[in-house]
Motif scaffolding. Structure first.
Motif, PDB file in Angstrom:
ATOM      1  N   MET A   1       0.841  -1.203   0.000  1.00 48.56           N
ATOM      2  CA  MET A   1       0.000   0.000   0.000  1.00 48.56           C
ATOM      3  C   MET A   1       0.868   1.240   0.000  1.00 48.56           C
ATOM      4  N   ILE A   2       0.308   2.340  -0.456  1.00 49.75           N
ATOM      5  CA  ILE A   2       1.017   3.618  -0.335  1.00 49.75           C
ATOM      6  C   ILE A   2       0.194   4.590   0.493  1.00 49.75           C
ATOM      7  N   ASP A   3      -0.933   5.020  -0.069  1.00 51.38           N
ATOM      8  CA  ASP A   3      -1.712   6.060   0.599  1.00 51.38           C
ATOM      9  C   ASP A   3      -2.697   5.480   1.596  1.00 51.38           C
TER      10      ASP A   3
ATOM     11  N   PHE B   1      -9.990  -2.365  -4.056  1.00 53.96           N
ATOM     12  CA  PHE B   1      -8.842  -1.742  -3.408  1.00 53.96           C
ATOM     13  C   PHE B   1      -8.883  -2.170  -1.941  1.00 53.96           C
TER      14      PHE B   1
END
Ligand SMILES: Cc1cc2nc3c(=O)[nH]c(=O)nc-3n(C[C@H](O)[C@H](O)[C@H](O)COP(=O)(O)OP(=O)(O)OC[C@H]3O[C@@H](n4cnc5c(N)ncnc54)[C@H](O)[C@@H]3O)c2cc1C
Ligand code: FES
Lengths: 474, 281
Positions: free
Chosen positions: B215-217, B235
């Motif tokens: 994951m990033i955000d 997601f």
């Protein structure tokens, strides 16, 4: 003292813009330093003299925030740079940024009289010049206004949120900006790359806001940590929602979940915000490989392609299903991308991403297109040429076909009315939404658009919020 | 900045930390997660909320030192500060109308399963917990799980403690013995969740798994965390992290999880040589 400019008042009738110095394409496509270097003082004055100072100012109508263009350019030609800056700043809060990223060719410069014969006046470059000069000359110092003790919350710190916050702070409001990411700036920070918009510059605009007394709280995902109702309970009298259009679209073709397929948002966030171009000194990696296909024709696609090139890809393709005239990217970006060696595969439509046995991208299957009848947007609709299927060998695919507003706030604020596609419904003049005291603007209302439009929306909303709060306390 | 108020070593590679984050503690629910960044050049990594104390304003995280970031985190001590800590992210687990549930934790997954077991148990649900580890030295949260379960079963792969074997062996036995579970919650390595899901599918028992992709955000803006569930792209950060185990495409998820293997190695090597540099200095 009145300076008599005498002879030098004569406009410079050269047909072309004064060229802006740039890094050589074959050098810059290996670094992340800014591509364009900006005018020198002499160049700025010379270019400013190309302005005819027309009476009816067609350029001003072309500017979404109606910057008083001929007046500021006049001041530049007279060497009065700080005054020129203040003139721009009257209507544009982020001139150093807009000077770099606005699509001038379809806005102010499109209407420039000089463009009828030759090139328009380089309005964008001059705007950038005055802003850069001002920013490098001044030392920032706190200039907190007399507070009126009224709190306003701004959600999102892109151009819309920052502008709204700045204008409200100048009116005396106590403004708190809530940002989901660890750094403020929105797309200016995570999307647009360093080589097109240096982050130090964005940071300086943010620092200026802090000096105005704006409190920026990062790591705050509104809708999760606080709901809008809770913000009202905390004493905020109005809320501005400027959460942008962050939800990436995918093509919906087979193979999109293979390893090596990115949304442009992910690819650019890794590179820009997380500084993957400094990996392993910075911890976040990005996969590029030898050849990359970027699908799309907007600024986002150009940015992704140019980042991929800089990260060492030998071949970078832009795959776009219409022709160059329909490309929504700024002309300058397309031009720069070509110079840097990006390969344009136009009128080409991806139909499938092909993977290796163990699930990594190895190619993208495309069909050639030809332009048919115009569609509802007035652009000629591309239709597939039978039998033209072919595979382009790539190791990485970046999908840059658009973003829509993130549903996070809507999903926790049922009363907030939105369009079917997710955009928040807001009054065009005031930003007022279906909830009293809640205003919205920027990409979250319009869908992915431009910095200047987001900024303009933030400005209008600040004015409306001021009127709303004053009206309430009467 | 977010202060580490408490640090505890659970086993050789697993540590627990209590972080001062009052806003998040106030809202956190089992099943949700946070994203943190240790320092300015650091990665953003997601960690499940293992526990929270609304009064004290703390959020508990439990992590295994598997990569550069978690190792760096493990070196911090009480009183140290984390640069970024954001949450609560993801959708909370739904527990309405349940009578009897099997909660399965594999390795570190036990830390994620714990708040779920605790919440269910406190709601009066009958909870059979099965936690599995490679060997006895790796066992974590046994006491806590005991207190949050009607019955607790511990397995080790090598039989050095508890039953020798896998969590699925116990689960199968319990089902065969006639225990009627309304729900199985399985949290652990992807391969474990896959095997549990395959087993429960045969018996038609609804099974929820907790996905933890790259994951990033964590807010739905990058799509890096996408997984396929029932043939549709989801997601994990906003639609999950809990999903129907019978619908998840585990093979794809396993493949995607390995996407940065080579880079992770490089990053760690660099980290070690830097540490070496400090030691030698
Ligand atoms: C790669 C790229 C290149 C572009 N190039 C150009 C260009 O050259 N010229 C141009 O004019 N435009 C360009 N654009 C478009 C332009 O950047 C956007 O139109 C503009 O930034 C929109 O501003 P905004 O303030 O509405 O939203 P954003 O800039 O998107 O900012 C929204 C902010 O809100 C935050 N947020 C979202 N949800 C929440 C939440 N729930 N709680 C708290 N915070 C939240 C986000 O993290 C983000 O920081 C480009 C866009 C991209 C992606
Ligand atoms: S982590 Fe970016 S969308 Fe889920």
């Amino acid at each position: 003292m009145n300076v008599d400019w005498g002879e030098s008042r004569m406009p410079n009738m050269t047909l072309e813009k004064v060229k802006m110095p740039e890094q050589d394409p074959n050098i810059r496509n290996k670094n992340f330093l800014e591509v364009t270097l900006g005018y020198t003082e002499e160049q700025a004055i010379e270019e400013a003299k190309r302005c005819l100072n027309c009476k009816n100012k067609p350029c001003v109508q072309g500017c979404p925030v109606n910057v008083n263009i001929p007046d500021f350019i006049q001041l530049v030609s007279e060497g009065k740079f700080e005054e020129a800056y203040q003139k721009v700043k009257q209507t544009n809060s982020l001139p150093a940024i807009c000077g770099r990223v606005c699509p001038q060719e379809s806005q102010c410069e499109h209407f420039c009289v000089r463009a009828k014969k030759g090139e328009s006046v380089a309005i964008g470059r001059l705007e950038r010049y005055v802003a850069d000069k001002y920013m490098s000359d001044i030392a920032l110092k706190p200039e907190k206004q007399q507070t009126n003790n009224k709190k306003v919350a701004v959600i999102g710190s892109g151009p819309a949120g920052l502008t709204c916050a700045g204008d409200l702070a100048k009116m005396g409001y106590e403004v708190t900006v809530f940002e989901a990411f660890h750094a403020p700036g929105g797309v200016l920070m995570y999307g647009i790359p360093e080589f097109r918009l240096p982050k130090a510059l964005v940071q300086k605009e943010i620092d200026m806001l802090k000096f105005l007394g704006v409190d920026i709280k990062t790591n705050m995902v509104i809708g999760k940590v606080f709901s809008l109702d809770e913000l009202f309970q905390q004493g905020y009298e109005a809320i501005f929602v400027g959460t942008g259009a962050g939800l990436p679209s995918f093509l919906g073709i087979p193979g999109e979940n293979l390893n090596g397929v990115y949304s442009a948002n992910e690819f650019l966030t890794r590179v820009n915000l997380m500084k993957a171009y400094k990996f392993p000194d910075c911890d976040t990696p990005v996969r590029v490989g030898k050849s990359v296909a970027v699908v799309g024709g907007g600024n986002v696609a150009m940015d992704a392609a140019r980042c991929a090139k800089r990260l060492g890809a030998e071949k970078v393709y832009i795959i776009y299903r219409r022709s160059e005239t329909e490309m929504p990217a700024r002309i300058e970006e397309v031009h720069h991308a070509r110079e840097e060696g990006i390969i344009f595969k136009l009128l080409t439509n991806p139909t499938r991403i092909v993977g290796t046995e163990d699930g990594w991208v190895k190619g993208i299957e495309c069909t050639e297109m030809e332009l048919g009848e115009p569609d509802s947007s007035g652009r000629r609709r591309p239709v597939a040429k039978p039998g033209s299927e072919h595979i382009v060998d790539v190791e990485t695919v970046v999908i840059a076909i658009g973003q829509s507003p993130n549903p996070l706030i809507k999903s926790t604020t049922p009363d907030l009315e939105t369009q079917k596609w997710g955009g928040i419904i807001a009054d065009e003049e005031t930003g007022a939404t279906s909830i009293p005291g809640v205003y919205a603007g920027g990409d979250t209302v319009t869908g992915a658009a431009t910095v200047i439009l987001a900024m303009g929306a933030g400005k209008k909303a600040a004015k409306a919020i001021d009127e709303y709060i004053k009206g309430k306390s009467k | 900045m977010f202060k580490i108020l408490k640090k505890e070593v659970l086993n050789t590679s697993v540590k627990l930390m209590e972080i001062e984050a009052p806003h998040i503690a106030k809202k956190a629910e089992p099943g949700q997660f946070i994203i943190l960044r240790v320092n300015e050049n650091g990665e953003r990594i997601p960690l499940t909320i293992a526990d929270y104390d609304r009064e004290k304003g703390t959020v508990t995280i439990i992590f295994q030192e598997v990569g550069k970031t978690t190792r760096l985190l493990g070196q911090l001590n009480e009183g140290d500060l984390l640069l970024d800590f954001v949450g609560p992210l993801g959708v909370a687990s739904h527990f309405e109308g349940l009578k009897k549930v099997a909660v399965i934790g594999g390795g570190l997954g036990t830390a994620i399963a714990y708040p779920q077991a605790k919440k269910l148990y406190n709601m009066g649900v009958e909870v059979d917990s099965i936690i599995g580890f490679r060997n006895k030295d790796l066992i974590i949260l046994e006491k806590e799980m005991q207190a949050a379960s009607s019955r607790l079963f511990v397995t080790t792969d090598d039989g050095s403690n508890g039953t020798k074997g896998f969590v699925t062996d116990i689960l199968k036995k319990l089902i065969e013995e006639g225990n009627n579970y309304d729900l199985v919650i399985a949290i652990g390595p992807l391969i474990m969740m896959k095997i549990v899901s395959n087993l429960t599918k045969n018996y038609g028992i609804k099974t929820v798994v907790s996905m933890n992709p790259v994951m990033i955000d964590g807010t739905g803006m990058c799509g890096g965390c996408r997984i396929t569930v029932g043939g549709r792209v989801k997601f994990a950060c906003v639609d999950g992290p809990d999903f129907d185990g019978h619908e998840v495409d585990f093979d794809e998820a396993m493949r995607r999880q390995a996407m940065y293997k080579a880079e992770e190695k490089k990053s760690e090597e660099q980290h070690e040589c830097r540490l070496g540099g400090i030691k030698n200095a």
